[in-house]
Design an enzyme around this catalytic site. Structure first.
Site, PDB file in Angstrom:
ATOM      1  N   GLU A   8       0.763  -1.404   0.216  1.00  0.00           N
ATOM      2  CA  GLU A   8       0.056   0.566   0.316  1.00  0.00           C
ATOM      3  C   GLU A   8       1.016   0.992   0.071  1.00  0.00           C
ATOM      4  O   GLU A   8       2.173   1.364  -0.195  1.00  0.00           O
ATOM      5  CB  GLU A   8      -1.040   0.123   1.112  1.00  0.00           C
ATOM      6  CG  GLU A   8      -0.009   0.059   2.304  1.00  0.00           C
ATOM      7  CD  GLU A   8      -1.033   0.076   3.432  1.00  0.00           C
ATOM      8  OE1 GLU A   8      -2.121  -0.995   3.464  1.00  0.00           O
ATOM      9  OE2 GLU A   8      -1.162   0.429   4.549  1.00  0.00           O
ATOM     10  N   HIS A  64      -4.119   3.279   8.397  1.00  0.00           N
ATOM     11  CA  HIS A  64      -2.638   2.900   9.363  1.00  0.00           C
ATOM     12  C   HIS A  64      -1.911   3.414   9.479  1.00  0.00           C
ATOM     13  O   HIS A  64      -1.881   4.563   8.453  1.00  0.00           O
ATOM     14  CB  HIS A  64      -2.240   2.053   8.075  1.00  0.00           C
ATOM     15  CG  HIS A  64      -2.586   0.454   7.672  1.00  0.00           C
ATOM     16  ND1 HIS A  64      -2.906   0.080   6.732  1.00  0.00           N
ATOM     17  CD2 HIS A  64      -4.048  -0.251   9.046  1.00  0.00           C
ATOM     18  CE1 HIS A  64      -3.449  -1.332   6.999  1.00  0.00           C
ATOM     19  NE2 HIS A  64      -4.311  -1.297   7.805  1.00  0.00           N
TER      20      HIS A  64
END
Lengths: 378, 290
Positions: free
Chosen positions: B210, B248
């Protein structure tokens, strides 16, 4: 969590780093009063949680108290990148001979805090890094030893900084002590000024705190300003959601940060734009989903909602119950496209049968549908 | 074969008496994991889910042979718990806890890496699973079928979806590791790729990355130079704006670091095809494995 310049400087001063004397003013008259007190040239600086204040007219010099009042009244209320200036720092102006940069950041590659030092201060360090990377020296700090004075002196020499070597090195050591002491994730002095009189002062400072460590610093977490964040971000954080306001028109709810990011990407791929990022986390019950819908649908930009759930520990039927409650209470004012898979998927589908909720078998289908409902690019 | 964990792995649960620890211990046992001991300071002598509980990791290790520890200790004590396991000589430590102060992780990771004989996975991660043999994590075991694809991911739910898609398509998973979404983690893609490279059961590897950091770029470098097996990539957060933290803590684009463009370019240079959707991951695996 971002701190204002004046808050960052207060912390640096506490750790022994010299900063120019300054006070906060909420009105132009207060600014005038502070300037009178200092009896010297002052700089008036907007205190907003964004960079580029100078270019936006948020930083001005004033030679007299009357001029300070005038300049402060120009800056107060100024909209800088969407942030309204509510207070200004009135600080004694410094006579600049040289402007340097000193910063501490968390570096994922070395997995350490890295000290960055440059002779080219007073400008955006990212621009320096892009144009002349060799002009910045970097030093990963051993977390168990910290930054020692002999290392700091060697770094000052390596970066070619001119001025009092011991004072400069001491400031670097103190900056690291502050960084560790308050659990920062970024601490920058830019510019680190050598005055015409040979003093070293932190003329501007930026500190970002590590949100995970805020519980260790209640005095700092009290500095969080609700008005500096989007009101929906504040409301969502009260519910314990990770929520980020974005600028599209498709409301997004999902479980797990990765899945929510993926959902945002899908919406964009099929020609839409997300209005938010909202992660309900793992194992969410019906009330959590209900609250998530409440937050997302409060956003006037939202024209439709995409709920994307992969049931693992989260049960899809709990999600369905939350949606049904929102529907029964009349909160669901916009069309909802939903995709659920995994644990209790069939139960969820049974619960939602006959309800005006659009169910899709795949994330891609649901993304296409919600973008069609919301009329494309928001 | 598999990597890191198998049916012989004997597991200690740190924080076994807490809500999360108790729930997931039960789930792990159901998935076939050999949980042999638990530990919670101050609760030594009790039992939890039928498992004996000790006050310290060392005491647990004195009474049982322990191959791996999994940590459900709340954030303020989580890094300390990882260090305790490492110093007690546990070779594999899985840190599930999220929200750990970054400086705690900087210190713990530095110390554990210097020890040289302990592998730390996480924090803020779903753990790892060798389907049918050992689940050392919090993932729903029912979506994982045993098979021939290795899976490494920075996220939780995307991992589960990918595992399910690969399992449903008949490929299945050899071992799956969720490495965690924090900026400072014990194990990254490039640490695990060599293990999959050497694992005879693994025929292809899926790397779900990511935005944020440069772990994907490092992985691409290793793949280009050493990987003998096909690798399929995925990058989450491609539509995320700069400077915004997407759930995150590690998923944030800072300046020119962590951008999807950089990761896509690195994968392209290493000959790694990148899927735009999870369904496409399966298609790309099919293209490689048939």
């Amino acid at each position: 969590m971002n701190l204002h310049e004046y808050q960052a400087k207060e912390i640096l001063a506490k750790y022994g780093i010299p900063v120019p004397p300054g006070k906060i003013a909420y009105t132009a008259d207060e600014a005038k009063q502070i300037a009178t007190e200092f009896g010297d040239m002052v700089v008036i600086k907007a205190q907003v949680h964004t960079g580029g204040r100078g270019k936006a007219g948020g930083v001005k010099l004033a030679k007299t108290p009357e001029e300070a009042r005038e300049k402060a009244s120009q800056i107060l209320g100024l909209n800088i990148k969407g942030f309204i200036t509510k207070k200004v720092l009135v600080a004694k102006a410094v006579d600049i001979a040289k402007e340097y940069y000193a910063g501490l950041i968390l570096d994922r590659v070395t997995q350490r805090v890295v000290l960055m030092l440059s002779k080219e201060g007073g400008v955006d360090i990212e621009e320096v890094a892009a144009a002349r990377p060799y002009a910045i020296i970097k030093h990963p700090i051993d977390p168990h030893k910290g930054l020692r004075p002999f290392e700091a002196r060697a770094l000052v020499k390596r970066a070619g900084l001119e001025g009092n070597l011991n004072k400069l090195a001491q400031i670097l050591v103190q900056l690291y002590q502050a960084y560790e002491g308050i659990d920062a994730s970024t601490a920058e002095i830019n510019p680190l000024v050598i005055t015409t009189g040979g003093d070293v002062v932190a003329a501007d400072a930026k500190i970002v705190l590590d949100d995970n460590a805020l519980y260790r610093h209640p005095e700092l977490s009290r500095l969080r300003e609700a008005e500096a964040e989007h009101p929906l971000e504040v409301e969502a954080s009260n519910y314990g959601f990770a929520y980020v306001k974005l600028d599209g028109n498709v409301g997004i709810i999902g479980n797990g940060a990765g899945l929510v990011m993926y959902t945002l990407d899908l919406v964009q791929r099929v020609g839409g734009k997300a209005a938010n990022f909202l992660d309900i986390g793992g194992g969410a019950k019906a009330d959590v989903v209900y609250n998530a819908l409440k937050v997302v649908l409060k956003d006037p930009d939202v024209k439709g909602v995409f709920i994307n759930i992969f049931g693992g520990i989260t049960r899809a039927d709990e999600v369905a119950k939350g949606v049904i409650r929102a529907m029964d209470e009349g909160i669901l004012t916009k069309p909802v496209a939903m995709r659920v898979a995994g644990t209790a998927e069939e139960e969820a589908k049974t619960l939602l049968e006959g309800r005006p909720i659009y169910m899709y078998p795949t994330s891609v289908d649901a993304a296409k549908a919600v973008v069609a409902m919301t009329g494309g690019q928001g | 074969m598999s990597i890191l964990v198998n049916k012989n792995t004997r597991v200690l649960v740190q924080g076994i008496t807490g809500r999360e620890g108790a729930f997931h211990t039960e789930q792990m046992i159901k998935a076939g994991t050999q949980v042999v001991a638990g530990m919670t300071p101050g609760k030594g002598g009790q039992t939890a889910q039928g498992i004996p509980v000790y006050d310290t990791v060392k005491e647990a290790a004195n009474h049982h042979h322990i191959d791996a520890s999994i940590i459900f200790v709340p954030a303020p004590g989580a890094a300390d718990a990882a260090l305790e396991a490492a110093h007690a000589g546990i070779p594999l430590v899985v840190l599930i806890t999220e929200g750990i102060p970054t400086m705690d992780m900087v210190k713990a990771v530095a110390e554990i890496k210097a020890m040289g004989n302990v592998r730390l996975i996480g924090g803020n991660c779903p753990g790892l699973i060798t389907p049918g043999e050992c689940k050392l994590g919090i993932m729903p075991a029912n979506v994982f079928k045993r098979g021939r694809v290795g899976l490494i991911s920075r996220s939780g739910t995307v991992t589960y979806e990918t595992a399910k898609a690969l399992s449903d398509a008949g490929y299945g998973i050899s071992t799956c590791i969720g490495i965690g979404g924090d900026p400072i983690i014990g194990t990254t893609f490039k640490d695990l790729l060599p293990m999959f490279n050497d694992d005879p059961e693994t025929e292809a590897v899926v790397v779900c990355g990511e935005i944020g950091g440069s772990d994907e770029e490092d992985a691409a470098e290793y793949i280009k130079a050493h990987m003998k097996k096909p690798v399929v990539g995925f990058i989450g957060g491609r539509s995320a704006p700069k400077g915004k933290k997407m759930g995150h803590a590690g998923a944030i684009i800072m300046g020119n670091v962590g951008t999807p463009e950089s990761k896509l370019a690195a994968f392209a240079a290493a000959g790694v095809p990148v899927a735009d959707t999870i369904d496409e991951i399966v298609e790309l695996v099919r293209a490689k494995l048939g």
